[in-house]
Design a protein around this motif. Structure first.
Motif, PDB file in Angstrom:
ATOM      1  N   ALA A  51      21.676 -33.901  36.686  1.00  0.00           N
ATOM      2  CA  ALA A  51      21.538 -32.574  37.315  1.00  0.00           C
ATOM      3  C   ALA A  51      20.133 -32.029  37.092  1.00  0.00           C
ATOM      4  O   ALA A  51      19.533 -31.404  37.971  1.00  0.00           O
ATOM      5  CB  ALA A  51      22.578 -31.612  36.754  1.00  0.00           C
ATOM      6  N   CYS A  52      19.621 -32.269  35.905  1.00  0.00           N
ATOM      7  CA  CYS A  52      18.273 -31.828  35.567  1.00  0.00           C
ATOM      8  C   CYS A  52      17.254 -32.562  36.438  1.00  0.00           C
ATOM      9  O   CYS A  52      16.343 -31.956  37.009  1.00  0.00           O
ATOM     10  CB  CYS A  52      18.039 -32.107  34.085  1.00  0.00           C
ATOM     11  N   GLN A  53      17.404 -33.872  36.549  1.00  0.00           N
ATOM     12  CA  GLN A  53      16.499 -34.651  37.392  1.00  0.00           C
ATOM     13  C   GLN A  53      16.559 -34.156  38.832  1.00  0.00           C
ATOM     14  O   GLN A  53      15.521 -33.964  39.478  1.00  0.00           O
ATOM     15  CB  GLN A  53      16.844 -36.135  37.347  1.00  0.00           C
ATOM     16  N   ALA A  54      17.776 -33.944  39.328  1.00  0.00           N
ATOM     17  CA  ALA A  54      17.931 -33.512  40.718  1.00  0.00           C
ATOM     18  C   ALA A  54      17.187 -32.198  40.962  1.00  0.00           C
ATOM     19  O   ALA A  54      16.497 -32.035  41.968  1.00  0.00           O
ATOM     20  CB  ALA A  54      19.408 -33.359  41.062  1.00  0.00           C
ATOM     21  N   THR A  55      17.321 -31.263  40.025  1.00  0.00           N
ATOM     22  CA  THR A  55      16.654 -29.963  40.152  1.00  0.00           C
ATOM     23  C   THR A  55      15.141 -30.121  40.156  1.00  0.00           C
ATOM     24  O   THR A  55      14.435 -29.519  40.968  1.00  0.00           O
ATOM     25  CB  THR A  55      17.086 -29.032  39.006  1.00  0.00           C
ATOM     26  N   TRP A  56      14.654 -30.950  39.252  1.00  0.00           N
ATOM     27  CA  TRP A  56      13.208 -31.110  39.156  1.00  0.00           C
ATOM     28  C   TRP A  56      12.645 -31.911  40.335  1.00  0.00           C
ATOM     29  O   TRP A  56      11.535 -31.638  40.785  1.00  0.00           O
ATOM     30  CB  TRP A  56      12.817 -31.713  37.796  1.00  0.00           C
ATOM     31  N   GLN A  57      13.393 -32.882  40.842  1.00  0.00           N
ATOM     32  CA  GLN A  57      12.923 -33.599  42.043  1.00  0.00           C
ATOM     33  C   GLN A  57      12.870 -32.618  43.215  1.00  0.00           C
ATOM     34  O   GLN A  57      11.975 -32.687  44.052  1.00  0.00           O
ATOM     35  CB  GLN A  57      13.824 -34.785  42.411  1.00  0.00           C
ATOM     36  N   LYS A  58      13.853 -31.717  43.257  1.00  0.00           N
ATOM     37  CA  LYS A  58      13.836 -30.698  44.316  1.00  0.00           C
ATOM     38  C   LYS A  58      12.588 -29.837  44.183  1.00  0.00           C
ATOM     39  O   LYS A  58      11.873 -29.589  45.165  1.00  0.00           O
ATOM     40  CB  LYS A  58      15.100 -29.830  44.223  1.00  0.00           C
ATOM     41  N   LEU A  59      12.286 -29.427  42.955  1.00  0.00           N
ATOM     42  CA  LEU A  59      11.128 -28.566  42.718  1.00  0.00           C
ATOM     43  C   LEU A  59       9.830 -29.271  43.093  1.00  0.00           C
ATOM     44  O   LEU A  59       9.000 -28.712  43.823  1.00  0.00           O
ATOM     45  CB  LEU A  59      11.088 -28.118  41.254  1.00  0.00           C
ATOM     46  N   VAL A  60       9.648 -30.511  42.601  1.00  0.00           N
ATOM     47  CA  VAL A  60       8.375 -31.189  42.897  1.00  0.00           C
ATOM     48  C   VAL A  60       8.254 -31.465  44.392  1.00  0.00           C
ATOM     49  O   VAL A  60       7.153 -31.421  44.950  1.00  0.00           O
ATOM     50  CB  VAL A  60       8.153 -32.476  42.056  1.00  0.00           C
ATOM     51  N   CYS A  73      14.854 -43.606  40.494  1.00  0.00           N
ATOM     52  CA  CYS A  73      15.954 -43.279  39.581  1.00  0.00           C
ATOM     53  C   CYS A  73      16.089 -44.324  38.481  1.00  0.00           C
ATOM     54  O   CYS A  73      16.460 -43.993  37.347  1.00  0.00           O
ATOM     55  CB  CYS A  73      17.255 -43.123  40.350  1.00  0.00           C
ATOM     56  N   PHE A  74      15.781 -45.577  38.787  1.00  0.00           N
ATOM     57  CA  PHE A  74      15.837 -46.605  37.749  1.00  0.00           C
ATOM     58  C   PHE A  74      14.736 -46.357  36.710  1.00  0.00           C
ATOM     59  O   PHE A  74      14.975 -46.441  35.507  1.00  0.00           O
ATOM     60  CB  PHE A  74      15.700 -48.003  38.361  1.00  0.00           C
ATOM     61  N   LEU A  75      13.547 -45.999  37.175  1.00  0.00           N
ATOM     62  CA  LEU A  75      12.452 -45.676  36.257  1.00  0.00           C
ATOM     63  C   LEU A  75      12.812 -44.482  35.381  1.00  0.00           C
ATOM     64  O   LEU A  75      12.561 -44.487  34.168  1.00  0.00           O
ATOM     65  CB  LEU A  75      11.168 -45.365  37.032  1.00  0.00           C
ATOM     66  N   ILE A 110      15.354 -25.405  35.253  1.00  0.00           N
ATOM     67  CA  ILE A 110      13.895 -25.385  35.351  1.00  0.00           C
ATOM     68  C   ILE A 110      13.305 -24.644  34.153  1.00  0.00           C
ATOM     69  O   ILE A 110      12.402 -25.148  33.470  1.00  0.00           O
ATOM     70  CB  ILE A 110      13.441 -24.732  36.681  1.00  0.00           C
ATOM     71  N   ALA A 111      13.832 -23.458  33.884  1.00  0.00           N
ATOM     72  CA  ALA A 111      13.291 -22.621  32.800  1.00  0.00           C
ATOM     73  C   ALA A 111      13.427 -23.301  31.443  1.00  0.00           C
ATOM     74  O   ALA A 111      12.483 -23.298  30.632  1.00  0.00           O
ATOM     75  CB  ALA A 111      13.978 -21.267  32.786  1.00  0.00           C
ATOM     76  N   SER A 112      14.578 -23.893  31.200  1.00  0.00           N
ATOM     77  CA  SER A 112      14.805 -24.464  29.862  1.00  0.00           C
ATOM     78  C   SER A 112      13.916 -25.679  29.622  1.00  0.00           C
ATOM     79  O   SER A 112      13.431 -25.884  28.510  1.00  0.00           O
ATOM     80  CB  SER A 112      16.274 -24.822  29.653  1.00  0.00           C
ATOM     81  N   VAL A 113      13.680 -26.466  30.657  1.00  0.00           N
ATOM     82  CA  VAL A 113      12.758 -27.602  30.498  1.00  0.00           C
ATOM     83  C   VAL A 113      11.330 -27.086  30.327  1.00  0.00           C
ATOM     84  O   VAL A 113      10.615 -27.485  29.403  1.00  0.00           O
ATOM     85  CB  VAL A 113      12.847 -28.556  31.721  1.00  0.00           C
ATOM     86  N   LEU A 128       3.684 -38.429  45.206  1.00  0.00           N
ATOM     87  CA  LEU A 128       3.528 -39.431  44.155  1.00  0.00           C
ATOM     88  C   LEU A 128       3.410 -38.759  42.786  1.00  0.00           C
ATOM     89  O   LEU A 128       4.052 -39.169  41.822  1.00  0.00           O
ATOM     90  CB  LEU A 128       2.286 -40.295  44.404  1.00  0.00           C
ATOM     91  N   LEU A 129       2.576 -37.711  42.709  1.00  0.00           N
ATOM     92  CA  LEU A 129       2.397 -37.025  41.426  1.00  0.00           C
ATOM     93  C   LEU A 129       3.699 -36.369  40.984  1.00  0.00           C
ATOM     94  O   LEU A 129       4.040 -36.390  39.801  1.00  0.00           O
ATOM     95  CB  LEU A 129       1.275 -35.989  41.517  1.00  0.00           C
ATOM     96  N   GLY A 130       4.421 -35.813  41.929  1.00  0.00           N
ATOM     97  CA  GLY A 130       5.699 -35.183  41.593  1.00  0.00           C
ATOM     98  C   GLY A 130       6.673 -36.171  40.973  1.00  0.00           C
ATOM     99  O   GLY A 130       7.320 -35.887  39.963  1.00  0.00           O
ATOM    100  N   ASP A 131       6.757 -37.373  41.565  1.00  0.00           N
ATOM    101  CA  ASP A 131       7.647 -38.403  41.030  1.00  0.00           C
ATOM    102  C   ASP A 131       7.215 -38.823  39.635  1.00  0.00           C
ATOM    103  O   ASP A 131       8.046 -39.046  38.746  1.00  0.00           O
ATOM    104  CB  ASP A 131       7.665 -39.633  41.951  1.00  0.00           C
ATOM    105  N   ILE A 132       5.914 -38.943  39.431  1.00  0.00           N
ATOM    106  CA  ILE A 132       5.398 -39.310  38.111  1.00  0.00           C
ATOM    107  C   ILE A 132       5.742 -38.213  37.097  1.00  0.00           C
ATOM    108  O   ILE A 132       6.154 -38.509  35.968  1.00  0.00           O
ATOM    109  CB  ILE A 132       3.875 -39.522  38.153  1.00  0.00           C
ATOM    110  N   LEU A 133       5.571 -36.962  37.494  1.00  0.00           N
ATOM    111  CA  LEU A 133       5.878 -35.850  36.577  1.00  0.00           C
ATOM    112  C   LEU A 133       7.336 -35.918  36.134  1.00  0.00           C
ATOM    113  O   LEU A 133       7.639 -35.724  34.958  1.00  0.00           O
ATOM    114  CB  LEU A 133       5.577 -34.511  37.255  1.00  0.00           C
TER     115      LEU A 133
END
Lengths: 142, 147
Positions: B126-135, A105-107, B12-15, B106-111
């Motif tokens: 909220a956007c990050q949370a959704t995308w972390q869920k997706l990856v 999250c920091f990154l 997800i769609a808008s990003v 690892l790749l998901g976090d990088i994405l």
């Protein structure tokens, strides 16, 4: 994993650029962590975790200050964070997995505010640094 | 059965609508190989991976990054059916490619970081949370057929 001279200089440069904003970014990283990984909220039952919470802001400031301290003493992170390491081992006992989550999250926070700063090489160095900090904070757990 | 709220689907769609799959895929894979150099173990035949500059400029890295992210696009079209969507790819990664599923995480976090840098303040918590869920779910689906 060892921080090489390039890593150290990359990390110092990042925190140099963040300057006073580090505190605000610390708070945002926490907010992102609570939203993205709700299980992390279990360590803060005594906090108001709502948007704009003064407690989260205050705690973000503390977290950022520790990172800045570690960056300023990057040749001896264990020494610089020794008291914090004791605190986490004896009192807080945050499961080690959570330091990675906050690191991510920091990154992300740095990426959203300073995308140009986070080149692949700097990203690598900062990730290593955050890992090293997590390792120090959990070093005395057992 | 995974549940996606209307808000999550929208985030997800808008990003995704604004993502350049080739650029984003190339960058995500390059960063994976740079930030976690042990992941280079799977790419012995990619030629020069000797420095960040070499990795970023490597045409095989770019092409493979595009391939990987294009496949992600399939996931987004089949959010309610990720395990089925990735069934064959999961078998491939286990039986032929022998990739530890940790690498998918690892790749998901990088994405997510690449998206954050691209979208800056629009990449809200909220956007990050959704995308972390997706990856995370994509990684899970890719690991599902492992044995």
């Amino acid at each position: 994993m060892v921080l090489n001279p390039n890593d150290k200089s990359n990390v110092k440069a990042v925190f140099g650029k963040l300057g006073g904003q580090a505190e605000e970014l610390g708070a945002e990283a926490l907010e992102r962590m609570f939203t993205t990984y709700p299980q992390t909220k279990t360590y803060f039952p005594h906090f108001d975790l709502g948007k704009g919470s003064a407690q989260v802001k205050g705690h973000g400031k503390k977290v950022a200050a520790a990172l800045v301290e570690a960056a300023n003493h990057i040749d001896d992170i264990a020494g610089a964070l020794s008291k914090l390491s004791d605190l986490h081992a004896q009192k807080l006992r945050v499961d080690p997995v959570n330091f990675k989550l906050l690191g991510q999250c920091f990154l992300v926070t740095v990426a959203t505010h300073h995308p140009a700063v986070l080149t692949p090489e700097v990203h690598a160095s900062l990730d290593k640094f955050l890992c090293a900090v997590g390792t120090v904070l959990t070093a005395k757990y057992r | 059965m995974v549940h996606w709220s209307a808000e999550e689907k929208q985030l997800i769609a808008s990003v995704w609508a604004k993502v350049n799959v080739e650029e984003c895929g190339a960058e995500a894979l390059a960063r994976l190989l740079i930030v976690y150099p042990w992941t280079q173990r799977f790419f012995d035949n990619f030629g020069n991976l000797s420095s960040p500059t070499a990795i970023i400029g490597n045409p095989k890295v770019r092409a493979h990054g595009k391939k990987v992210l294009t496949s992600f696009g399939e996931a987004i079209k089949n959010l309610d059916n990720l395990k089925v969507t990735y069934s064959k790819l999961s078998e491939l990664h286990c039986d032929k490619l022998h990739v530890d599923p940790e690498n998918f995480r690892l790749l998901g976090d990088i994405l997510v970081i690449v998206l954050a840098a691209h979208f800056t303040k629009d990449f809200t918590p909220a956007c990050q949370a959704t995308w972390q869920k997706l990856v995370g779910l994509v990684a899970h689906a890719l690991a599902h057929k492992y044995h």
